[in-house]
Design an enzyme around this catalytic site. Structure first.
Site, PDB file in Angstrom:
ATOM      1  N   ASP A 207       0.858  -1.185   0.000  1.00 40.47           N
ATOM      2  CA  ASP A 207       0.000   0.000   0.000  1.00 40.47           C
ATOM      3  C   ASP A 207       0.894   1.235   0.000  1.00 40.47           C
ATOM      4  O   ASP A 207       1.852   1.313   0.782  1.00 40.47           O
ATOM      5  CB  ASP A 207      -0.873   0.026   1.256  1.00 40.47           C
ATOM      6  CG  ASP A 207      -1.946  -1.035   1.227  1.00 40.47           C
ATOM      7  OD1 ASP A 207      -1.944  -1.866   0.296  1.00 40.47           O
ATOM      8  OD2 ASP A 207      -2.786  -1.062   2.150  1.00 40.47           O
ATOM      9  N   HIS A 280       4.430  -7.448  -0.007  1.00 41.68           N
ATOM     10  CA  HIS A 280       4.165  -8.751  -0.601  1.00 41.68           C
ATOM     11  C   HIS A 280       4.915  -8.905  -1.915  1.00 41.68           C
ATOM     12  O   HIS A 280       5.537  -7.964  -2.407  1.00 41.68           O
ATOM     13  CB  HIS A 280       2.661  -8.927  -0.828  1.00 41.68           C
ATOM     14  CG  HIS A 280       1.846  -8.865   0.437  1.00 41.68           C
ATOM     15  ND1 HIS A 280       1.188  -9.961   0.952  1.00 41.68           N
ATOM     16  CD2 HIS A 280       1.569  -7.844   1.287  1.00 41.68           C
ATOM     17  CE1 HIS A 280       0.545  -9.620   2.065  1.00 41.68           C
ATOM     18  NE2 HIS A 280       0.769  -8.330   2.284  1.00 41.68           N
ATOM     19  N   SER A 401       8.315   3.470   4.368  1.00 37.56           N
ATOM     20  CA  SER A 401       9.539   3.495   3.576  1.00 37.56           C
ATOM     21  C   SER A 401       9.191   3.340   2.103  1.00 37.56           C
ATOM     22  O   SER A 401       8.135   3.803   1.669  1.00 37.56           O
ATOM     23  CB  SER A 401      10.503   2.399   4.043  1.00 37.56           C
ATOM     24  OG  SER A 401      11.782   2.612   3.506  1.00 37.56           O
TER      25      SER A 401
END
Length: 437
Positions: A207, A280, A401
């Site tokens: 995200d 992911h 980050s």
């Protein structure tokens, strides 16, 4: 009335006598040289008196006149203390004035030359000299501290409203479940809240916000619009000796298909503090090499990324290189300020955000030093190499980050995103367009 005041007066007189007795005892316990000095303030400030007055004062107290050498030594000490106080008082203001002048001069040069208003080498070194690693380690320790139950709804609620955290998507929506800030940052999501696009060959790994994307066919690729960085500085040297001996550019040597049907692409996704902090796998791929660059811990916010050239090459990062169906594939997790650590679930040997001493502003080449691990089944005694499927959980940040994807794909690969777009895990990044013959 008289009988009331008389006893009190007697008590005050006795207290006064007692105080005088204590003072006399203290004077007797003092060293003799201290008693001879008498009035110390006058002796301390003798340099303010004329020589005749100093001699008279010394004779009046039964002392010998102060020597010439002792007087000169005292004057030197006073001068040094005055200059030290002057520097400590005005040096910060002078540095601020110098920094403002340098900032304006660099801005004027950038406008005159028509160049983007990015940081100069001096500004970059000053920024890298800040104790950001110490701050990040302190923040990581603080975030891991136990949070008392009564404070959790207030602290986590304030954080959620400040950074727009959707706590209803979390697996545990009750604030009292998270015993520390670090546990709240790395909260898992409910099953099904992120749908993985099965048709797209490449989906979003996290995200966040799309900072930049596009072709990476040249040695320099764009960090954001108008600000570039070197692929070689970012990835490090080529993996094999055969690759380094080939008479072609670094970007071309990375390709695994040399028939001219593929091209290198990149995509940069920034994770804000309020985003879901786990990342992911964007596709089915197989990593073969891990490189850990122990660099700086600079901010990777969009404003800093547009101001500091080569930001991703300076920061600490964990890089995995391998291959997917269309050739070369790399997946990089970039550290940042206040990121306590970068954790990769499959790599228990990885330790990030280590203490490296007071090495400030030492780049290059210190930020290009790295340790390498070959993910080989023979070396680790595994039955098969580590492989990822699309949507598999890879790791987590302990604060916001950046994820950088650099991959090889057919020339008809097209992105489905725009710069500045907010994206979620599993949403399509691009597709392979059909050939029109």
């Amino acid at each position: 009335m008289v009988s009331y005041f008389v006893p009190r007066a007697r008590f005050l007189l006795k207290a006064g006598n007692l105080r005088k007795t204590i003072q006399d005892q203290q004077q007797q316990l003092q060293p003799k040289h201290t008693q001879r000095n008498g009035n110390l303030p006058l002796v301390r400030h003798f340099r303010q008196l004329p020589k005749n007055d100093t001699s008279k004062l010394a004779n009046k107290q039964g002392q010998q006149p102060i020597g010439k050498q002792q007087t000169q030594l005292q004057v030197r000490r006073n001068a040094i203390s005055r200059w030290t106080g002057f520097l400590l008082r005005w040096a910060p203001m002078g540095l601020c004035v110098f920094g403002a002048i340098e900032w304006q001069l660099h801005k004027f040069r950038s406008i005159r030359d028509g160049a983007p208003r990015t940081a100069s080498e001096f500004q970059s070194r000053v920024y890298c000299s800040l104790p950001l690693r110490i701050m990040s380690r302190c923040w990581g320790w603080l975030a891991a501290c136990y949070m008392p139950n009564p404070l959790r709804p207030y602290v986590y609620g304030w954080y959620s409203s400040m950074f727009k955290v959707n706590i209803e998507e979390a697996l545990y929506s009750d604030f009292n479940h998270y015993s520390s800030m670090a546990e709240f940052f790395t909260r898992p999501l409910k099953e099904g809240v992120r749908v993985i696009n099965g048709k797209s060959p490449l989906v979003s790994p996290a995200d966040g916000k799309v900072l930049h994307f596009g072709s990476a066919s040249d040695s320099l690729i764009e960090q954001v619009k108008g600000v570039s960085y070197s692929i070689e500085d970012f990835l490090g040297p080529l993996q094999t000796v055969e690759q380094s001996r080939e008479a072609m550019s670094y970007a071309q040597a990375l390709k695994q298909k040399r028939d001219g049907s593929t091209e290198l692409y990149q995509c940069v996704i920034y994770l804000a503090p309020g985003d879901y902090h786990r990342f992911h796998s964007p596709t089915a791929w197989e990593p073969t090499v891990r490189r850990h660059f122990s660099g700086e811990l600079l901010s990777v916010s969009p404003k800093v990324a547009g101001w500091l050239p080569g930001l991703f090459c300076l920061n600490e990062r964990v890089l995995y290189m391998g291959h997917w169906n269309h050739g070369f594939f790399s997946y990089t997790a970039v550290g940042a300020t206040n990121v306590g650590s970068v954790e990769i679930y499959m790599d228990s040997e990885l330790k990030t955000n280590r203490w490296n001493g007071f090495k400030v502003g030492a780049h290059p080449p210190s930020t290009y030093e790295y340790d390498e691990l070959l993910l080989n089944a023979k070396q680790h005694g595994k039955q098969s190499l580590q492989k990822f499927e699309k949507g598999d959980l890879v790791g987590q940040f302990n604060m916001g980050s950046t994820i950088v994807l650099l991959f090889e794909a057919p020339k008809n690969f097209q992105f489905d995103i725009v710069a500045g777009q907010t994206i979620k895990v599993g949403e399509s990044l691009g597709h392979i367009a059909a050939n029109r013959n």
